[in-house]
Design a protein around this motif. Sequence first.
Motif, PDB file in Angstrom:
ATOM      1  N   SER A  16     -22.625 -55.852  -0.902  1.00 44.65           N
ATOM      2  CA  SER A  16     -22.260 -56.770  -1.983  1.00 44.65           C
ATOM      3  C   SER A  16     -23.436 -57.692  -2.259  1.00 44.65           C
ATOM      4  O   SER A  16     -24.396 -57.748  -1.484  1.00 44.65           O
ATOM      5  CB  SER A  16     -21.099 -57.664  -1.546  1.00 44.65           C
ATOM      6  N   THR A  56     -22.482 -63.424  -7.505  1.00 42.45           N
ATOM      7  CA  THR A  56     -21.796 -62.809  -8.660  1.00 42.45           C
ATOM      8  C   THR A  56     -21.109 -63.884  -9.501  1.00 42.45           C
ATOM      9  O   THR A  56     -21.159 -63.848 -10.738  1.00 42.45           O
ATOM     10  CB  THR A  56     -20.783 -61.744  -8.183  1.00 42.45           C
ATOM     11  N   ARG A  77     -14.059 -56.988 -10.021  1.00 43.85           N
ATOM     12  CA  ARG A  77     -14.397 -57.969  -8.990  1.00 43.85           C
ATOM     13  C   ARG A  77     -13.937 -57.466  -7.617  1.00 43.85           C
ATOM     14  O   ARG A  77     -12.857 -56.901  -7.481  1.00 43.85           O
ATOM     15  CB  ARG A  77     -13.755 -59.327  -9.286  1.00 43.85           C
ATOM     16  N   GLY A  78     -14.775 -57.693  -6.646  1.00 43.69           N
ATOM     17  CA  GLY A  78     -14.457 -57.222  -5.294  1.00 43.69           C
ATOM     18  C   GLY A  78     -14.632 -55.720  -5.142  1.00 43.69           C
ATOM     19  O   GLY A  78     -14.223 -55.122  -4.150  1.00 43.69           O
ATOM     20  N   GLY A  79     -15.271 -55.083  -6.133  1.00 44.05           N
ATOM     21  CA  GLY A  79     -15.297 -53.617  -6.201  1.00 44.05           C
ATOM     22  C   GLY A  79     -16.217 -52.914  -5.214  1.00 44.05           C
ATOM     23  O   GLY A  79     -16.222 -51.678  -5.158  1.00 44.05           O
ATOM     24  N   SER A  80     -16.982 -53.659  -4.419  1.00 41.73           N
ATOM     25  CA  SER A  80     -17.868 -52.969  -3.468  1.00 41.73           C
ATOM     26  C   SER A  80     -17.090 -52.195  -2.409  1.00 41.73           C
ATOM     27  O   SER A  80     -17.574 -51.193  -1.884  1.00 41.73           O
ATOM     28  CB  SER A  80     -18.792 -53.970  -2.763  1.00 41.73           C
TER      29      SER A  80
HETATM   30  N1  ASP Z   1     -20.175 -58.933  -5.833  1.00 42.73           N
HETATM   31  C1  ASP Z   1     -18.987 -58.420  -6.481  1.00 42.73           C
HETATM   32  C2  ASP Z   1     -17.962 -59.532  -6.635  1.00 42.73           C
HETATM   33  O1  ASP Z   1     -18.186 -60.638  -6.182  1.00 42.73           O
HETATM   34  C3  ASP Z   1     -18.399 -57.228  -5.795  1.00 42.73           C
HETATM   35  C4  ASP Z   1     -17.980 -57.435  -4.356  1.00 42.73           C
HETATM   36  O2  ASP Z   1     -18.394 -58.394  -3.698  1.00 42.73           O
HETATM   37  O3  ASP Z   1     -17.245 -56.591  -3.859  1.00 42.73           O
HETATM   38  O4  ASP Z   1     -16.941 -59.322  -7.237  1.00 42.73           O
END
Ligand code: ASP
Length: 486
Positions: A42, A48, A211-214
């Motif tokens: 990430s 982000t 979002r959070g897609g890693s």
């Molecule tokens: N950096 C991206 C986010 O904050 C993806 C992730 O962290 O999973 O949404």
Amino acid sequence: MIENVQVMKFGGTSVGDATRIECAADIIAGGARARPTIAVVSAMSGVTNCLITAAHQSASGDENAAGELSDALGRQHRAAIETLARDDDNRAALQSEIDRIIGEVTRLCRGTSMLHELTPRALDAISSAGERLSARLVAESLRGKGIEAVAVEATELIVTDSEHGQAEPLMDKTIERATARLSPLLARGVVPVVTGFIGATVSGVLTTLGRGGSDYSATILGAALDAAEIIIWTDVEGVLTADPRLVPEARTLREISYNEAAELAYFGAKVLHPKTLRPVADAGVPVWIRNSFEPEKLGTKITTHGHPTESGVKAITAISDVTMITVGGRGIVGVPGVAAKAFTATASARANVLLISQSSSQNDICFIVNSVDAARTVGALRAAFALDLVHHHVEYISVNSDIAIVAVVGDKMRGTPGIVGRVFSSLGREEVNIIAIAQGSSEYNISFVVEKGVMRSAVTTVHHEFDLARRGRDIHADEESGLIKA
Ligand code: ASP
Ligand code: ADP
Ligand code: MG
């Protein structure tokens, strides 16, 4: 095909500064010495959010946002490079790569502020910069530890549709590209350090997975490379019986099923992106959630069958950035097609309906969407029901954002008598008012709607009712006495 591959994903806090990157690199190096390893990273924590804020400020015409972003990113990443680079030559090379990416994103923000317009495609191009930066830092740190590593942009690997901001992988093409690019590296013992969160359309336009897609990136690549396991390294010890920020006594679950984990993620357990398990559940690839701050701890293993508990209830979760939309009026009773029309409208707005409920009066249909989708969904509903509103068949389309969904999750819960009764009588004792109860939700969950203000109390009450803190402790005691082995 390379055998026995593991994918290790590191979240934002796990690569939050040079020290954390060194720890992540130690974990990756340990893994890579044992078997072929792909790292997925990430952005450094906070990056982000910063990028997205700058993009929106630029779109509103703020000409300073681009410069401020460039300064902030420069500072944060330069500080890390100082510690991580092996020598002056590497430092200079890394610095120029980082400057190039920051330059690109700064120019995109400048363009946005001139146009006063932020397209979804431009937002993806801006918000993805954090991963492109961090992957290079992690690769450098690995090389400093004697591990051959290269940063790889996921635009070269994950092929997606063109739904910017929530792109979906096209698996056949992804398998082709990811195998062609990564297998030769793995065969030579090189660790690819892949940017999480990002993909690209068939024609190469950058997209993001949400979002959070890693987390999702890690399992997409795991599925594409036929990985033996996936380890998601984060800042908590695993999947807990509740969000530790809501329930401090929440405990780590040793093993849960894909269905349970997916249900928790879907209803707000941030520890996993909701789509994470989709690519790997059918093949039964185990997914571990582990703490990069305490790598000696086992974490949670997510498997096909999980580890059933007697009470059936495994965990409680809650999601609060949601909006309840109600389509109502006496005229809708018994009128065929109202629900169909409503859900055709939500689908056309591409809103994900989290929960559907029947009101007590049966004079309305009520459902819940993520708050970001609410305005768009209401617009689509008003258009779809325009005539019905004129003729008063539908009297109102109302919106309530002051709510939260609470979900009680566990396999086999539905087959265990008395659970629903215990959930609602415990809430009744604490005087928690229930606004709606989900209908037709999966058999792994009981979900209900409460006012936002009582969400914490609802979660704590149910957690306490099923004694989940103590059950967690038992698991730890068993583990210490060697009864439960991973
Ligand atoms: N950096 C991206 C986010 O904050 C993806 C992730 O962290 O999973 O949404
Ligand atoms: P990362 O940056 O590693 O992807 P996230 O912040 O996205 O990490 O997810 C980890 C966070 O999820 C934890 O710090 C925790 O606060 C939150 N969380 C919410 N519900 C749960 C749960 N049931 N179990 C574990 N963590 C949870
Ligand atoms: Mg996350």
